[in-house]
Design a protein around this motif. Structure first.
Motif, PDB file in Angstrom:
ATOM      1  N   GLY A  16      10.736  26.805  45.783  1.00 38.13           N
ATOM      2  CA  GLY A  16      11.117  27.854  46.716  1.00 38.13           C
ATOM      3  C   GLY A  16      11.330  29.194  46.048  1.00 38.13           C
ATOM      4  O   GLY A  16      11.139  30.255  46.671  1.00 38.13           O
ATOM      5  N   GLU A  17      11.713  29.169  44.784  1.00 31.61           N
ATOM      6  CA  GLU A  17      11.889  30.426  44.047  1.00 31.61           C
ATOM      7  C   GLU A  17      10.548  31.122  43.806  1.00 31.61           C
ATOM      8  O   GLU A  17      10.517  32.305  43.453  1.00 31.61           O
ATOM      9  N   HIS A  18       9.483  30.384  43.979  1.00 32.61           N
ATOM     10  CA  HIS A  18       8.130  30.929  43.808  1.00 32.61           C
ATOM     11  C   HIS A  18       7.306  30.637  45.060  1.00 32.61           C
ATOM     12  O   HIS A  18       6.113  30.311  44.966  1.00 32.61           O
ATOM     13  N   ALA A  19       7.936  30.764  46.223  1.00 32.34           N
ATOM     14  CA  ALA A  19       7.311  30.314  47.469  1.00 32.34           C
ATOM     15  C   ALA A  19       5.967  30.992  47.729  1.00 32.34           C
ATOM     16  O   ALA A  19       4.997  30.336  48.125  1.00 32.34           O
ATOM     17  N   GLU A  20       5.891  32.291  47.524  1.00 35.37           N
ATOM     18  CA  GLU A  20       4.626  32.974  47.820  1.00 35.37           C
ATOM     19  C   GLU A  20       3.518  32.514  46.873  1.00 35.37           C
ATOM     20  O   GLU A  20       2.375  32.307  47.303  1.00 35.37           O
ATOM     21  N   ASN A  23       7.952  38.344  56.021  1.00 34.54           N
ATOM     22  CA  ASN A  23       8.650  37.394  55.162  1.00 34.54           C
ATOM     23  C   ASN A  23       8.108  35.968  55.288  1.00 34.54           C
ATOM     24  O   ASN A  23       8.774  35.018  54.871  1.00 34.54           O
ATOM     25  N   TYR A  24       6.910  35.825  55.870  1.00 32.40           N
ATOM     26  CA  TYR A  24       6.336  34.500  56.080  1.00 32.40           C
ATOM     27  C   TYR A  24       4.896  34.452  55.566  1.00 32.40           C
ATOM     28  O   TYR A  24       4.209  35.477  55.466  1.00 32.40           O
ATOM     29  N   TRP A  25       4.470  33.236  55.250  1.00 28.61           N
ATOM     30  CA  TRP A  25       3.063  32.969  54.977  1.00 28.61           C
ATOM     31  C   TRP A  25       2.503  32.238  56.189  1.00 28.61           C
ATOM     32  O   TRP A  25       3.064  31.237  56.629  1.00 28.61           O
ATOM     33  N   GLN A  26       1.414  32.753  56.753  1.00 26.48           N
ATOM     34  CA  GLN A  26       0.819  32.154  57.945  1.00 26.48           C
ATOM     35  C   GLN A  26      -0.495  31.466  57.590  1.00 26.48           C
ATOM     36  O   GLN A  26      -1.326  32.013  56.853  1.00 26.48           O
ATOM     37  N   ARG A  46      -2.483  21.317  55.899  1.00 24.77           N
ATOM     38  CA  ARG A  46      -3.651  20.894  55.126  1.00 24.77           C
ATOM     39  C   ARG A  46      -4.574  22.056  54.790  1.00 24.77           C
ATOM     40  O   ARG A  46      -5.715  21.870  54.401  1.00 24.77           O
ATOM     41  N   ASN A  47      -4.072  23.289  54.982  1.00 24.73           N
ATOM     42  CA  ASN A  47      -4.766  24.518  54.575  1.00 24.73           C
ATOM     43  C   ASN A  47      -5.920  24.896  55.486  1.00 24.73           C
ATOM     44  O   ASN A  47      -6.911  25.489  55.038  1.00 24.73           O
ATOM     45  N   ALA A  48      -5.837  24.545  56.754  1.00 18.96           N
ATOM     46  CA  ALA A  48      -6.854  25.001  57.702  1.00 18.96           C
ATOM     47  C   ALA A  48      -6.635  26.483  57.997  1.00 18.96           C
ATOM     48  O   ALA A  48      -5.525  27.010  57.899  1.00 18.96           O
ATOM     49  N   SER A  49      -7.696  27.168  58.368  1.00 17.49           N
ATOM     50  CA  SER A  49      -7.566  28.565  58.769  1.00 17.49           C
ATOM     51  C   SER A  49      -6.824  28.655  60.102  1.00 17.49           C
ATOM     52  O   SER A  49      -6.957  27.773  60.948  1.00 17.49           O
ATOM     53  N   GLY A  50      -6.071  29.695  60.293  1.00 14.56           N
ATOM     54  CA  GLY A  50      -5.316  29.882  61.531  1.00 14.56           C
ATOM     55  C   GLY A  50      -3.970  30.513  61.268  1.00 14.56           C
ATOM     56  O   GLY A  50      -3.672  30.960  60.142  1.00 14.56           O
ATOM     57  N   ARG A  51      -3.107  30.536  62.297  1.00 21.05           N
ATOM     58  CA  ARG A  51      -1.824  31.221  62.171  1.00 21.05           C
ATOM     59  C   ARG A  51      -0.662  30.457  62.794  1.00 21.05           C
ATOM     60  O   ARG A  51       0.408  31.020  63.023  1.00 21.05           O
ATOM     61  N   SER A  52      -0.840  29.188  63.077  1.00 20.47           N
ATOM     62  CA  SER A  52       0.219  28.464  63.792  1.00 20.47           C
ATOM     63  C   SER A  52       1.334  27.977  62.879  1.00 20.47           C
ATOM     64  O   SER A  52       2.426  27.649  63.349  1.00 20.47           O
ATOM     65  N   MET A  53       1.098  27.919  61.565  1.00 18.15           N
ATOM     66  CA  MET A  53       2.115  27.419  60.637  1.00 18.15           C
ATOM     67  C   MET A  53       2.747  28.595  59.886  1.00 18.15           C
ATOM     68  O   MET A  53       2.046  29.493  59.413  1.00 18.15           O
ATOM     69  N   PHE A  54       4.088  28.572  59.785  1.00 15.99           N
ATOM     70  CA  PHE A  54       4.837  29.645  59.133  1.00 15.99           C
ATOM     71  C   PHE A  54       5.634  29.058  57.973  1.00 15.99           C
ATOM     72  O   PHE A  54       6.397  28.117  58.154  1.00 15.99           O
ATOM     73  N   VAL A  55       5.481  29.647  56.790  1.00 18.47           N
ATOM     74  CA  VAL A  55       6.258  29.247  55.622  1.00 18.47           C
ATOM     75  C   VAL A  55       7.198  30.390  55.267  1.00 18.47           C
ATOM     76  O   VAL A  55       6.749  31.525  55.044  1.00 18.47           O
ATOM     77  N   ARG A  56       8.497  30.118  55.212  1.00 20.54           N
ATOM     78  CA  ARG A  56       9.472  31.156  54.878  1.00 20.54           C
ATOM     79  C   ARG A  56       9.372  31.490  53.394  1.00 20.54           C
ATOM     80  O   ARG A  56       9.395  30.603  52.537  1.00 20.54           O
ATOM     81  N   LEU A  57       9.280  32.792  53.077  1.00 19.53           N
ATOM     82  CA  LEU A  57       9.100  33.222  51.697  1.00 19.53           C
ATOM     83  C   LEU A  57      10.383  33.729  51.046  1.00 19.53           C
ATOM     84  O   LEU A  57      10.446  33.827  49.814  1.00 19.53           O
ATOM     85  N   ARG A  58      11.397  34.041  51.851  1.00 17.64           N
ATOM     86  CA  ARG A  58      12.651  34.571  51.312  1.00 17.64           C
ATOM     87  C   ARG A  58      13.836  33.919  52.008  1.00 17.64           C
ATOM     88  O   ARG A  58      13.703  33.352  53.091  1.00 17.64           O
ATOM     89  N   PRO A  93      18.969  34.022  57.326  1.00 16.36           N
ATOM     90  CA  PRO A  93      19.970  33.234  58.069  1.00 16.36           C
ATOM     91  C   PRO A  93      19.411  31.903  58.584  1.00 16.36           C
ATOM     92  O   PRO A  93      20.171  30.977  58.874  1.00 16.36           O
ATOM     93  N   LYS A  94      18.085  31.799  58.702  1.00 14.36           N
ATOM     94  CA  LYS A  94      17.482  30.580  59.216  1.00 14.36           C
ATOM     95  C   LYS A  94      17.314  29.502  58.151  1.00 14.36           C
ATOM     96  O   LYS A  94      17.043  28.350  58.470  1.00 14.36           O
ATOM     97  N   GLY A  95      17.468  29.885  56.884  1.00 12.37           N
ATOM     98  CA  GLY A  95      17.346  28.869  55.853  1.00 12.37           C
ATOM     99  C   GLY A  95      16.748  29.399  54.569  1.00 12.37           C
ATOM    100  O   GLY A  95      16.425  30.581  54.442  1.00 12.37           O
ATOM    101  N   PRO A  96      16.546  28.505  53.591  1.00 15.85           N
ATOM    102  CA  PRO A  96      16.029  28.897  52.286  1.00 15.85           C
ATOM    103  C   PRO A  96      14.524  29.098  52.301  1.00 15.85           C
ATOM    104  O   PRO A  96      13.825  28.646  53.218  1.00 15.85           O
ATOM    105  N   PRO A  97      13.975  29.746  51.272  1.00 11.74           N
ATOM    106  CA  PRO A  97      12.526  29.914  51.195  1.00 11.74           C
ATOM    107  C   PRO A  97      11.828  28.573  50.958  1.00 11.74           C
ATOM    108  O   PRO A  97      12.392  27.653  50.354  1.00 11.74           O
ATOM    109  N   GLY A  98      10.616  28.482  51.443  1.00  7.42           N
ATOM    110  CA  GLY A  98       9.833  27.269  51.254  1.00  7.42           C
ATOM    111  C   GLY A  98       9.821  26.343  52.449  1.00  7.42           C
ATOM    112  O   GLY A  98       8.949  25.475  52.550  1.00  7.42           O
ATOM    113  N   LYS A  99      10.761  26.488  53.356  1.00  9.55           N
ATOM    114  CA  LYS A  99      10.742  25.672  54.567  1.00  9.55           C
ATOM    115  C   LYS A  99       9.642  26.174  55.500  1.00  9.55           C
ATOM    116  O   LYS A  99       9.413  27.373  55.607  1.00  9.55           O
ATOM    117  N   TRP A 100       8.995  25.247  56.175  1.00  9.44           N
ATOM    118  CA  TRP A 100       7.893  25.630  57.044  1.00  9.44           C
ATOM    119  C   TRP A 100       7.921  24.851  58.346  1.00  9.44           C
ATOM    120  O   TRP A 100       8.481  23.763  58.431  1.00  9.44           O
TER     121      TRP A 100
END
Length: 349
Positions: free
Chosen positions: A14-18, A33-36, A41-53, A56-63
Motif C-alpha cells: 500500500g505504501e507503493h500503491a500506484e 486519488n484512485y487507479w481506475q 484481472r487487468n481488463a480495460s475499463g473503469r469500473s474498478m477503483f483502487v485507493r492510492l492514498r 477517511p474511507k480507508g488505507p491505500p491499496g483497498k479496491w
C-alpha cells in the motif's frame, strides 16, 4: 503465511500503491486519488477503483469493483492479475516487487494444506481466474491461424499474466495464455492446458506463441480426458491439438469434437456411452499414425465405427492456413460417411 504477516505485506504494498497498479493493472490509469481499470484481472475499463492514498474511507491499496461488488487489497490484485494459485507464490511475487528478503520459516499451526501444484483443483482455479476469449489475444491468435469459427468454445479462456516456470530453473515469468479446460465425460474439469502467447503479436517463429522453450503445458488429470467443443451424441471427432481440432471444426461446425492434447492421450481418450461413430483426426507424422491405430482399434473393440480423417500437410491447421477452408471441405468430403457429409458439410457450406 500467518495472517499478521499477510497484513504487513499488504500494508507495505500500500505504501507503493500506484507503482503496484502501474505494474499489475497496466490497462488502467490514474484518476485523482484512485487507479481506475476494468477489473482485478487487468481488463480495460473503469469500473474498478483502487485507493492510492490514505483517506477517511480507508488505507491505500483497498479496491472495489463497482460492476461486480468484488473488493480486496493489493495481494488480491497480484494473485488475480497474474493467475497465481498458491498464496506462497503471491507472497513471493509481492516480496520480489518490493525487493524484500524472504521471511524466516515458521511452523505450521493447523493451516489448511495448499492446493498441490499441477493438481486438478489447481487447474480449476486457474480456469476460473481466466476470462472468456471474445476480444482477447486468444481470439486474435486463433484467427491468425485461420480459425474463425469460434462459437461453442467456452472450454477456452484467456489469462493475461499466466505463471511460467522455465525448465532450466530460471526466474519465473508471466505470459498471456490460452487456457483450455480438460474435462471428463461428465463435464467435470480434471485439468487445464496452457498455450503461452506472444503479447506483441506473432512470435519470431511466426505462429503467435510466446518465444519460450515450452509454450504448451498441461496440468491435472489428463489421461482419457480432453478439451471439448460441443456435446457428443452418436458422432464425434477427436484429435491431438486444440488448433488442429478447431481447424477441422471450421469445416464441420456442428460436429462435436475433442482435443486430447497429445498423440499418447489421443490413443487413450474415453468414449461417450452414446457414441456410435468416431472420426479420428490424424496428424501426419509417426506419432499421429500410432495414435490413429491405437484409437481406431480401441473404438472397434467397443463396437464404435472408426474413420480416419487425414490432412494433406502435417495437420489440418497447416491445411487451413495454406489451402483455405473450402479446400479442406472438399478434401474431407470423400472421407466422411455419406450421411455425415449431408448432415455436417451441408450446414457448413
Amino acid at each position: 503465511m500467518p495472517r499478521r504477516d499477510a497484513a504487513k505485506l499488504a500494508q507495505r504494498l500500500g505504501e507503493h500503491a500506484e507503482a503496484v497498479c502501474r505494474h499489475y493493472l497496466s490497462n488502467g490509469r490514474r484518476s485523482g486519488n484512485y487507479w481506475q481499470v476494468g477489473d482485478v484481472r487487468n481488463a480495460s475499463g473503469r469500473s474498478m477503483f483502487v485507493r492510492l492514498r490514505h483517506s477517511p474511507k480507508g488505507p491505500p491499496g483497498k479496491w472495489t469493483d463497482a460492476a461486480t461488488g468484488e473488493h480486496g487489497d493489493l495481494l488480491d490484485i497480484i494473485r488475480e492479475s497474474m493467475g497465481l494459485i498458491d498464496f506462497k507464490d503471491v507472497a513471493d511475487e509481492a516480496r520480489a516487487f518490493l525487493a524484500m528478503p524472504p521471511p524466516e520459516p515458521r511452523p505450521s499451526r493447523g493451516k489448511p494444506a495448499p492446493v498441490p501444484t499441477g493438481s486438478p483443483e489447481a487447474s480449476r482455479r486457474l480456469f476460473a481466474m481466466s476470462q472468456p476469449i471474445p476480444g482477447t489475444l486468444v481470439e486474435a491468435y486463433l484467427r491468425g491461424r485461420g480459425i474463425t469459427i469460434l462459437h461453442g468454445t467456452a472450454s477456452l479462456r484467456f489469462h493475461p499474466r499466466c505463471y511460467y516456470r522455465p525448465e532450466d530453473h530460471g526466474p519465473t515469468e508471466t505470459w498471456p495464455a490460452m487456457i483450455g479446460a480438460v474435462t471428463d465425460l461428465a463435464g467435470r474439469q480434471t485439468g487445464a492446458h496452457r498455450t503461452y502467447l506472444d503479447p506483441l503479436g506473432l512470435a519470431p517463429s511466426g505462429n503467435g506463441k510466446a518465444p519460450i522453450d515450452t509454450p504448451r503445458r498441461a496440468m491435472g488429470d489428463l489421461l482419457g480426458h480432453a478439451v471439448r467443443f460441443g456435446v457428443a451424441g452418436s458422432v464425434m471427432a477427436a484429435g491431438e491439438g486444440i488448433e488442429t481440432t478447431l481447424s477441422l471444426r471450421c469445416a464441420l461446425p456442428d460436429m462435436a469434437m475433442a482435443a486430447a492434447l497429445s498423440a499418447a492421450h489421443l490413443g487413450a481418450i474415453l468414449f461417450p456411452p452414446t457414441l456410435r461413430r468416431l472420426y479420428v483426426i490424424r496428424d501426419n507424422d509417426p506419432a499421429g499414425d500410432g495414435a490413429r491405430d491405437t484409437l481406431a482399434e480401441r473404438a472397434r473393440e467397443a463396437g464404435i465405427e472408426a474413420i480416419v480423417l487425414s490432412p494433406e500437410l502435417e495437420d489440418f491447421n497447416d491445411d487451413l492456413r495454406h489451402f483455405g477452408l473450402e479446400a479442406i471441405r472438399a478434401a474431407i468430403a470423400d472421407q466422411l460417411m455419406r450421411k455425415d457429409r449431408l448432415r455436417y458439410l451441408k450446414r457448413a457450406a
